[in-house]
Design a protein around this motif. Sequence first.
Motif, PDB file in Angstrom:
ATOM      1  N   LEU A   1     -18.740  -0.016   8.323  1.00  0.00           N
ATOM      2  CA  LEU A   1     -17.632  -0.965   8.362  1.00  0.00           C
ATOM      3  C   LEU A   1     -17.708  -1.932   7.184  1.00  0.00           C
ATOM      4  O   LEU A   1     -16.692  -2.254   6.564  1.00  0.00           O
ATOM      5  N   GLY A   2     -18.917  -2.406   6.884  1.00  0.00           N
ATOM      6  CA  GLY A   2     -19.099  -3.311   5.752  1.00  0.00           C
ATOM      7  C   GLY A   2     -18.728  -2.649   4.440  1.00  0.00           C
ATOM      8  O   GLY A   2     -18.029  -3.236   3.606  1.00  0.00           O
ATOM      9  N   VAL A   3     -19.172  -1.421   4.234  1.00  0.00           N
ATOM     10  CA  VAL A   3     -18.850  -0.691   3.007  1.00  0.00           C
ATOM     11  C   VAL A   3     -17.343  -0.447   2.929  1.00  0.00           C
ATOM     12  O   VAL A   3     -16.722  -0.626   1.875  1.00  0.00           O
ATOM     13  N   GLY A   4     -16.757  -0.068   4.060  1.00  0.00           N
ATOM     14  CA  GLY A   4     -15.314   0.174   4.088  1.00  0.00           C
ATOM     15  C   GLY A   4     -14.535  -1.097   3.786  1.00  0.00           C
ATOM     16  O   GLY A   4     -13.557  -1.069   3.025  1.00  0.00           O
ATOM     17  N   PHE A   5     -14.960  -2.203   4.362  1.00  0.00           N
ATOM     18  CA  PHE A   5     -14.297  -3.482   4.126  1.00  0.00           C
ATOM     19  C   PHE A   5     -14.429  -3.887   2.657  1.00  0.00           C
ATOM     20  O   PHE A   5     -13.468  -4.341   2.030  1.00  0.00           O
ATOM     21  N   ALA A   6     -15.614  -3.723   2.086  1.00  0.00           N
ATOM     22  CA  ALA A   6     -15.833  -4.049   0.672  1.00  0.00           C
ATOM     23  C   ALA A   6     -14.960  -3.169  -0.218  1.00  0.00           C
ATOM     24  O   ALA A   6     -14.357  -3.654  -1.187  1.00  0.00           O
ATOM     25  N   ALA A   7     -14.860  -1.892   0.113  1.00  0.00           N
ATOM     26  CA  ALA A   7     -14.011  -0.982  -0.663  1.00  0.00           C
ATOM     27  C   ALA A   7     -12.546  -1.402  -0.574  1.00  0.00           C
ATOM     28  O   ALA A   7     -11.818  -1.378  -1.575  1.00  0.00           O
ATOM     29  N   LEU A   8     -12.111  -1.801   0.600  1.00  0.00           N
ATOM     30  CA  LEU A   8     -10.733  -2.252   0.782  1.00  0.00           C
ATOM     31  C   LEU A   8     -10.454  -3.495  -0.049  1.00  0.00           C
ATOM     32  O   LEU A   8      -9.413  -3.599  -0.724  1.00  0.00           O
ATOM     33  N   ILE A   9     -11.361  -4.436  -0.060  1.00  0.00           N
ATOM     34  CA  ILE A   9     -11.194  -5.660  -0.852  1.00  0.00           C
ATOM     35  C   ILE A   9     -11.141  -5.317  -2.338  1.00  0.00           C
ATOM     36  O   ILE A   9     -10.293  -5.819  -3.080  1.00  0.00           O
ATOM     37  N   LEU A  10     -12.031  -4.431  -2.789  1.00  0.00           N
ATOM     38  CA  LEU A  10     -12.023  -4.028  -4.196  1.00  0.00           C
ATOM     39  C   LEU A  10     -10.717  -3.329  -4.560  1.00  0.00           C
ATOM     40  O   LEU A  10     -10.151  -3.554  -5.632  1.00  0.00           O
ATOM     41  N   TYR A  11     -10.227  -2.507  -3.665  1.00  0.00           N
ATOM     42  CA  TYR A  11      -8.962  -1.799  -3.873  1.00  0.00           C
ATOM     43  C   TYR A  11      -7.821  -2.806  -4.018  1.00  0.00           C
ATOM     44  O   TYR A  11      -7.009  -2.723  -4.948  1.00  0.00           O
ATOM     45  N   ILE A  12      -7.774  -3.798  -3.122  1.00  0.00           N
ATOM     46  CA  ILE A  12      -6.726  -4.823  -3.171  1.00  0.00           C
ATOM     47  C   ILE A  12      -6.844  -5.639  -4.453  1.00  0.00           C
ATOM     48  O   ILE A  12      -5.841  -5.893  -5.148  1.00  0.00           O
ATOM     49  N   LEU A  13      -8.054  -6.066  -4.798  1.00  0.00           N
ATOM     50  CA  LEU A  13      -8.255  -6.831  -6.024  1.00  0.00           C
ATOM     51  C   LEU A  13      -7.876  -6.028  -7.259  1.00  0.00           C
ATOM     52  O   LEU A  13      -7.287  -6.562  -8.207  1.00  0.00           O
ATOM     53  N   PHE A  14      -8.209  -4.757  -7.267  1.00  0.00           N
ATOM     54  CA  PHE A  14      -7.854  -3.889  -8.385  1.00  0.00           C
ATOM     55  C   PHE A  14      -6.350  -3.857  -8.577  1.00  0.00           C
ATOM     56  O   PHE A  14      -5.851  -4.041  -9.686  1.00  0.00           O
ATOM     57  N   TRP A  15      -5.606  -3.643  -7.499  1.00  0.00           N
ATOM     58  CA  TRP A  15      -4.151  -3.555  -7.605  1.00  0.00           C
ATOM     59  C   TRP A  15      -3.530  -4.918  -7.905  1.00  0.00           C
ATOM     60  O   TRP A  15      -2.508  -5.012  -8.582  1.00  0.00           O
ATOM     61  N   MET A  16      -4.159  -5.992  -7.446  1.00  0.00           N
ATOM     62  CA  MET A  16      -3.678  -7.323  -7.793  1.00  0.00           C
ATOM     63  C   MET A  16      -3.879  -7.576  -9.298  1.00  0.00           C
ATOM     64  O   MET A  16      -3.008  -8.152  -9.955  1.00  0.00           O
ATOM     65  N   PHE A  17      -5.020  -7.148  -9.803  1.00  0.00           N
ATOM     66  CA  PHE A  17      -5.304  -7.286 -11.238  1.00  0.00           C
ATOM     67  C   PHE A  17      -4.321  -6.472 -12.067  1.00  0.00           C
ATOM     68  O   PHE A  17      -3.803  -6.927 -13.081  1.00  0.00           O
ATOM     69  N   ILE A  18      -4.057  -5.246 -11.640  1.00  0.00           N
ATOM     70  CA  ILE A  18      -3.109  -4.367 -12.341  1.00  0.00           C
ATOM     71  C   ILE A  18      -1.717  -4.994 -12.309  1.00  0.00           C
ATOM     72  O   ILE A  18      -1.016  -5.031 -13.321  1.00  0.00           O
ATOM     73  N   ALA A  19      -1.305  -5.482 -11.121  1.00  0.00           N
ATOM     74  CA  ALA A  19       0.030  -6.076 -10.991  1.00  0.00           C
ATOM     75  C   ALA A  19       0.150  -7.344 -11.821  1.00  0.00           C
ATOM     76  O   ALA A  19       1.201  -7.644 -12.384  1.00  0.00           O
ATOM     77  N   ALA A  20      -0.913  -8.133 -11.934  1.00  0.00           N
ATOM     78  CA  ALA A  20      -0.892  -9.365 -12.693  1.00  0.00           C
ATOM     79  C   ALA A  20      -0.835  -9.063 -14.207  1.00  0.00           C
ATOM     80  O   ALA A  20      -0.304  -9.847 -14.978  1.00  0.00           O
ATOM     81  N   GLY A  21      -1.355  -7.953 -14.611  1.00  0.00           N
ATOM     82  CA  GLY A  21      -1.395  -7.572 -16.006  1.00  0.00           C
ATOM     83  C   GLY A  21      -0.079  -7.041 -16.500  1.00  0.00           C
ATOM     84  O   GLY A  21       0.173  -6.950 -17.687  1.00  0.00           O
ATOM     85  N   MET A  22       0.801  -6.683 -15.641  1.00  0.00           N
ATOM     86  CA  MET A  22       2.093  -6.120 -16.061  1.00  0.00           C
ATOM     87  C   MET A  22       3.042  -7.140 -16.501  1.00  0.00           C
ATOM     88  O   MET A  22       3.413  -8.103 -16.356  1.00  0.00           O
TER      89      MET A  22
END
Length: 127
Positions: free
Chosen positions: A106-127
Amino acid sequence: MTLSENIKNLRKRAVMTQEQLADKLGVTRQTVSKWENNMSVPDADILSEMADVFDVSVSELLGYGANNGSTKDYAKILASLNGELAEKSRFRKSILRIIKAVLILLGVGFAALILYILFWMFIAAGM
């Protein structure tokens, strides 16, 4: 009644604390607590001393009435009780291992989800 229940009931009937019983038997209060909570059992020598302290037979202490058994019988009974406690302990440890594995996943899954969200937030902010 079980041995653990008998120890607790006899101790209370004698108006004794776990500490007082432990002192009489030359063990720690934690040891008496483990006996009363069915986490361990006293060895045959301590069982005999405890029966003397409570003025009952070892058979009565073990929950088998007033008949007198041999030391070999007591050793077999204690070995059986120790086997049961060991089995319970193995079961508890297995359950704890499963719970730990689930929590880690669950911890690994939660960390992966947060990284996924941050990644897409970073990508969206860069556009």
